[in-house]
Design a protein around this motif. Structure first.
Motif, PDB file in Angstrom:
ATOM      1  N   ALA B 312       0.832  -1.203   0.000  1.00 44.84           N
ATOM      2  CA  ALA B 312       0.000   0.000   0.000  1.00 44.84           C
ATOM      3  C   ALA B 312       0.867   1.252   0.000  1.00 44.84           C
ATOM      4  CB  ALA B 312      -0.906  -0.007   1.222  1.00 44.84           C
ATOM      5  N   LEU B 313       2.175   1.067   0.118  1.00 45.59           N
ATOM      6  CA  LEU B 313       3.069   2.222   0.177  1.00 45.59           C
ATOM      7  C   LEU B 313       3.500   2.615  -1.232  1.00 45.59           C
ATOM      8  CD1 LEU B 313       5.021   0.891   3.199  1.00 45.59           C
ATOM      9  CD2 LEU B 313       3.604   2.943   3.177  1.00 45.59           C
ATOM     10  N   LEU B 314       3.664   3.905  -1.424  1.00 46.38           N
ATOM     11  CA  LEU B 314       3.863   4.383  -2.786  1.00 46.38           C
ATOM     12  C   LEU B 314       5.197   5.059  -3.000  1.00 46.38           C
ATOM     13  CD1 LEU B 314       0.359   6.007  -3.306  1.00 46.38           C
ATOM     14  CD2 LEU B 314       1.124   3.739  -4.038  1.00 46.38           C
ATOM     15  N   ASP B 315       5.677   4.902  -4.228  1.00 49.68           N
ATOM     16  CA  ASP B 315       6.822   5.640  -4.712  1.00 49.68           C
ATOM     17  C   ASP B 315       6.248   6.654  -5.702  1.00 49.68           C
ATOM     18  OD1 ASP B 315       9.019   6.555  -6.032  1.00 49.68           O
ATOM     19  OD2 ASP B 315       9.621   4.636  -6.892  1.00 49.68           O
ATOM     20  N   ILE B 335      -3.781  10.637   0.118  1.00 51.08           N
ATOM     21  CA  ILE B 335      -2.895   9.473   0.196  1.00 51.08           C
ATOM     22  C   ILE B 335      -1.587   9.786   0.913  1.00 51.08           C
ATOM     23  CG2 ILE B 335      -3.784   8.266  -1.851  1.00 51.08           C
ATOM     24  CD1 ILE B 335      -1.014   9.527  -3.105  1.00 51.08           C
ATOM     25  N   THR B 336      -1.539  10.851   1.675  1.00 53.54           N
ATOM     26  CA  THR B 336      -0.258  11.218   2.296  1.00 53.54           C
ATOM     27  C   THR B 336       0.315  10.077   3.134  1.00 53.54           C
ATOM     28  OG1 THR B 336      -1.578  12.326   3.955  1.00 53.54           O
ATOM     29  CG2 THR B 336      -0.441  13.728   2.368  1.00 53.54           C
ATOM     30  N   ALA B 337      -0.560   9.314   3.805  1.00 52.52           N
ATOM     31  CA  ALA B 337      -0.049   8.246   4.671  1.00 52.52           C
ATOM     32  C   ALA B 337       0.621   7.145   3.864  1.00 52.52           C
ATOM     33  CB  ALA B 337      -1.177   7.660   5.502  1.00 52.52           C
ATOM     34  N   ASN B 338       0.284   7.036   2.582  1.00 52.36           N
ATOM     35  CA  ASN B 338       0.821   5.953   1.757  1.00 52.36           C
ATOM     36  C   ASN B 338       2.170   6.279   1.129  1.00 52.36           C
ATOM     37  OD1 ASN B 338      -2.360   5.941   1.410  1.00 52.36           O
ATOM     38  ND2 ASN B 338      -1.599   3.851   1.337  1.00 52.36           N
ATOM     39  N   ILE B 339       2.566   7.543   1.190  1.00 49.61           N
ATOM     40  CA  ILE B 339       3.781   7.921   0.459  1.00 49.61           C
ATOM     41  C   ILE B 339       5.038   7.539   1.225  1.00 49.61           C
ATOM     42  CG2 ILE B 339       5.067   9.841  -0.542  1.00 49.61           C
ATOM     43  CD1 ILE B 339       2.426  11.261  -0.969  1.00 49.61           C
ATOM     44  N   LEU B 340       5.852   6.688   0.613  1.00 51.09           N
ATOM     45  CA  LEU B 340       7.108   6.300   1.244  1.00 51.09           C
ATOM     46  C   LEU B 340       8.267   7.094   0.640  1.00 51.09           C
ATOM     47  CD1 LEU B 340       7.852   4.079   3.390  1.00 51.09           C
ATOM     48  CD2 LEU B 340       8.806   2.809   1.481  1.00 51.09           C
TER      49      LEU B 340
END
Lengths: 488, 446
Positions: B312-315, B335-340
């Motif tokens: 679920a984490l994003l680049d 989606i801020t929580a998903n941004i890695l």
């Protein structure tokens, strides 16, 4: 001509079989699912055909590297003159290499009729560099300056002793041409990050050596052909025909491409040939590259001190230094895989001069590339690889005279280095015997290197396969282990 | 020849009585269709009895082949005979009951006794061919967790025997000694089968057991027989390795087991470095991002990729965008929580945009290279406790950012080449925060 005859004329045997199988599958599906709409049926059939070979799209696990710059040093750089310091060779200069060292190792046809195998003292002096006091040759002062940033492997070995098969082996995992190379695998597996540039670009330096390199080394093999390495020319115009011909503007281009695309798609409804899709992809890529390439190759925005870093050749298109700075600019734009080929390491004779020439052409720019990536914060997720297809013998090929000597191909031990992308900075890995002839500790096979490279990109090399002609293929063939010692 | 052939019809014929009696049961009780149809019932019971006798007889012939031995077979043999007899009796009892000579209930009782005998004989027979515990695998075979800690005892007991138990013992144990071989224990393994020992310690090539597991699956000598659960490649390699290394019962796991490719799959090692997937476990767990948001980001030109398959984490990267305004960053809010990883390199964004970036609490890498963000913007993101790498190359960050960053708990790298940061401030920062690597570029003098 009736339809069947027409098909027989336009299609090869395999296309015919493929078409028929899909057709039969469609019939069967029809019976099984009773689905009526033509469109949904097609979708299911397409899904079935596709199931076998699906690109990964996303890595298996969190990658450490997002891109790779592979500085391939074709010809077989001598490990004894560069990275693998062997004092014994100076002591035993001119004496026969002990038979126990040669053992059963393969020697090439070029020296097999030689009666004696006198050891040759390296044509270099060595000194210690970096935090670990690593011994390196005087020929590579710039590489020595980044020794703490690189991961030097002295224990590589390969299975091939001649250039072409050895290069192909290093690039595709198999000595015969026809399999996809590393860049194509990555392009196919992970796709492009930058949509305006190909994900796999190849640059050859000119003025290296006379040993040719075949384009099989950047072939897509059986993967769809738009994953082939896109070769930039060694001229001031690396991609020909970027500009539209007089009288044709960009809108005309667009319209023409759109019509061609429609025709292609129409054709493909009967042909079901993935290569048609590849063709469409390539047209579109070419169109977008028209815009993107000039901003890559125009170095006028590079400040002088950066140009100086890469060396005096940097502005001459086709030189290794030039290609290195272009590679950096491509990495900045997230191109997945940039492959440089520098030839000119094949020193069968006149090694003293040859090694000087080759290092002069490559040392400064290789190191500059690593430094430049580092200061831009790109080295963490860009893997730089420096190495050739094999090493060289510690004994002399031909006559050993004070003025001149040569070394033959040697697959049993050689050195290469990697930097960034999750490799362990400052590591010196593996050991060879006193003659740099056999690996005595921590062997790294070409497939191990490839497995490790894929691992850094977040890919499990055993699970990354493509089915072709009834069997699944992978880059590492049927072997290869990720070498965890090399990872940060 | 002929008895042998007939014997092999047993597995076919035995299903006839089963079908017949189950059918009678269904018609008779749940459906109540046979009440006044004693004539029909009579014929069917005769068919049942004949088929039961035939099945038992054929079974007897099969048992003479001697592939099976032991208690299970004996039980099956006599239960089968009992069932055949009771089937005949049932038909007779029915005849009398129909004529009213004995109470109807006697027939019902006999029917159930017959059904029970059939079930028992059938179950026993099933165990004979498929192995004990075939029916309820999940209850009787403990769920195999194949990995053992490296320091655990003898290699044979901790990793070899479990493989045999999973894949061989069902046919090679008491009650089902195929090929005269029992594999339920080291001593019995040592004894071998009807052709003698099945392995030669140290010599896998001359070990019957190893030879058989390497035969092609369609070879009739291949073990385990085709259609049965097969050994995995790792298990095959393990058995081979074990015989090669002496086939001992007491040998301990070698110290380098973890780096031994054959043993490695069977042992638990300090997995963190070995297995990249466990690295994934240390990543924050967040809900899957909303796919419509992702789609609209992609349409806007963002490169959006999950960090790995199924993550679920994003680049997230702006590499394909030519322009991006501070306002555009608002699109990231859902989606801020998903941004890695977030790469905003080269975008003309300013300090104002950092209020959205400051919400990316899980973010580990941030590149502001070549943006218009300066010290004021950085001030907004000092709450990014997960941030590990910050790229400020080519921005107007000055000496004032360094004290702000020194306290970021996870930060280990700052790229600050081509900024307004002075060499002396950089040097001071390196002294004060040795944990953080501050890269200010190379001094380009050869």
């Amino acid at each position: 001509m009736n339809d069947l005859m027409k098909m027989l004329h336009v299609k090869g045997r395999r296309d015919f079989l493929r078409g028929s199988v899909l057709g039969l599958g469609g019939l069967a599906l029809d019976l099984m699912t009773g689905c009526k709409s033509d469109a949904s049926k097609k979708a299911v059939v397409a899904a079935m055909a596709e199931e076998v070979n699906r690109p990964l799209v996303n890595p298996h696990f969190m990658p450490r590297a997002k891109r790779v710059i592979y500085l391939f040093q074709g010809g077989g750089p001598s490990q004894m003159e560069l990275f693998d310091y062997k004092p014994k060779l100076y002591e035993m200069h001119g004496q026969e290499i002990p038979p126990s060292v040669i053992g059963k190792n393969r020697i090439s046809g070029m020296v097999s009729n030689q009666y004696s195998f006198p050891l040759a003292m390296p044509s270099a002096t060595f000194a210690q560099y970096g935090a670990n006091g690593t011994w390196l040759s005087e020929h590579i002062p710039h590489t020595a300056s980044i020794i703490d940033d690189i991961c030097l492997v002295r224990s590589m070995f390969t299975e091939q002793i001649n250039h072409e098969p050895a290069v192909i082996f290093t690039q595709t995992g198999n000595q015969l041409s026809g399999r996809p190379c590393i860049g194509s695998w990555l392009s196919y597996g992970l796709g492009s990050l930058n949509e305006n540039l190909p994900s796999f670009i190849v640059m050859l330096s000119k003025g290296g050596g006379d040993q040719p390199i075949s384009s099989a080394a950047w072939s897509n093999g059986f993967l769809p052909s738009h994953h082939q390495g896109v070769q930039f020319m060694s001229t001031s115009d690396p991609v020909p025909f970027l500009n539209n011909p007089a009288g044709i503007d960009r809108m005309d281009r667009r319209r023409a491409l759109d019509y061609i695309k429609q025709l292609d798609r129409l054709q493909n409804e009967t042909w079901h040939d993935p290569e048609v899709e590849s063709q469409i992809n390539q047209h579109e890529m070419a169109y977008r590259m028209q815009m993107a390439i000039p901003s890559i190759t125009d170095l006028s925005d590079e400040p002088q001190h950066i140009l100086d870093m890469y060396g005096e050749d940097v502005l001459k298109p086709g030189t290794f230094a030039h290609n290195c700075i272009i590679a950096r600019r491509l990495a900045e734009r997230d191109v997945r895989f940039v492959q440089l080929y520098h030839l000119g390491w094949d020193h069968h004779g006149g090694l003293q001069g040859g090694i000087r020439r080759a290092t002069k052409q490559t040392d400064q720019a290789s190191a500059a590339l690593v430094k430049d990536l580092k200061q831009r914060g790109l080295l963490d997720d860009t893997l730089v690889v420096w190495g050739g297809e094999f090493g060289r013998t510690s004994f002399c090929q031909g006559k050993l005279t004070p003025e001149s000597f040569g070394r033959d191909h040697h697959p049993g031990a050689y050195s290469m280095w990697m930097a960034g992308g999750g490799t362990k900075a400052g590591l010196v890995y593996g050991e060879t015997d006193d003659f740099a002839h056999n690996v005595v500790k921590d062997k790294v096979h070409v497939h191990d290197f490839q497995a490790t490279l894929l691992h850094l990109m977040g890919i499990d090399h055993e699970k990354f396969t493509y089915k072709e002609q009834g069997r699944r293929y992978r880059l590492t063939d049927v072997s290869g282990h990720v070498n965890h010692a090399l990872l940060a | 020849m002929i008895p042998e052939f007939l014997g092999r019809l047993h597995p076919l014929v035995l299903h006839i009585p089963i079908g017949v009696y189950v059918l009678i049961f269904i018609l008779q009780y749940p459906m109540r269709r046979l009440r006044d149809r004693d004539d029909i019932l009579h014929s069917v019971l005769i068919i049942g009895a004949l088929s039961a006798v035939a099945a038992a007889g054929l079974g007897w012939l099969l048992s003479l082949e001697g592939d099976h031995a032991g208690d299970t077979l004996e039980w099956h043999r006599w239960l089968g005979v009992a069932f055949a007899v009771s089937s005949v009796l049932l038909a007779v009892i029915h005849l009398f009951a129909a004529k009213g000579k004995i109470p109807r209930n006697a027939y019902h009782t006999a029917f159930f006794i017959n059904l029970t005998l059939m079930t028992l004989a059938g179950h026993n027979g099933g165990n004979l061919t498929h192995g004990e515990g075939y029916l309820l695998p999940s209850f009787t075979q403990q769920d195999v967790s194949k990995e053992v800690p490296v320091d655990s005892s003898a290699l044979f007991h901790s990793i070899v025997m479990p493989v045999l138990e999973r894949k061989c013992v069902t046919c090679h144990e008491a009650g089902k000694t195929k090929g005269g071989l029992r594999m339920d224990g080291y001593a019995r393994l040592l004894k071998g089968g009807k052709h003698g020992p099945i392995f030669v310690a140290g010599d896998p090539m001359n070990s019957e057991m190893i030879r058989r597991i390497h035969l092609p699956i369609d070879d009739e000598k291949h073990m385990p027989p085709a259609k049965k659960p097969q050994l995995t490649a790792a298990e095959t390699a393990l058995l081979h390795w074990w015989v090669l290394n002496g086939a001992s019962a007491t040998m301990r796991l070698p110290a380098d087991a973890a780096s031994n490719d054959t043993l490695n799959p069977f042992i638990k090692v300090d997995a963190a470095i070995m297995d990249p997937l466990t690295v994934m476990d240390t990543l924050p767990s967040v809900a899957m991002p909303d796919s419509t948001v992702l789609r609209s980001l992609k349409t806007a030109g963002w490169s959006v990729r999950p960090i790995a398959q199924g993550s679920a984490l994003l680049d997230l990267s702006a590499v394909n965008m030519s322009a991006l305004s501070d306002k555009d960053l608002d699109a990231l809010i859902p989606i801020t929580a998903n941004i890695l990883w977030l790469d905003l390199s080269g975008m003309p964004i300013t300090d104002a945009s950092m209020s959205v970036v400051a919400r990316c609490k899980n973010m580990r890498r941030l590149s502001l290279k070549g943006t218009r963000v300066g010290t004021e913007g950085i001030r907004k993101i000092v709450g990014l406790t997960s941030l590990q790498q910050l790229n400020l190359v080519n921005t107007s960050a000055d000496d004032a950012v360094l004290p702000l960053l020194g306290n970021l708990p996870a930060l280990d790298r700052i790229y600050a080449w081509q900024t307004l940061i002075t060499p002396s401030a950089a040097e001071q920062f390196r002294q004060q925060s040795p944990r953080i690597r501050l890269e200010t570029g190379f001094n380009v003098k050869p």
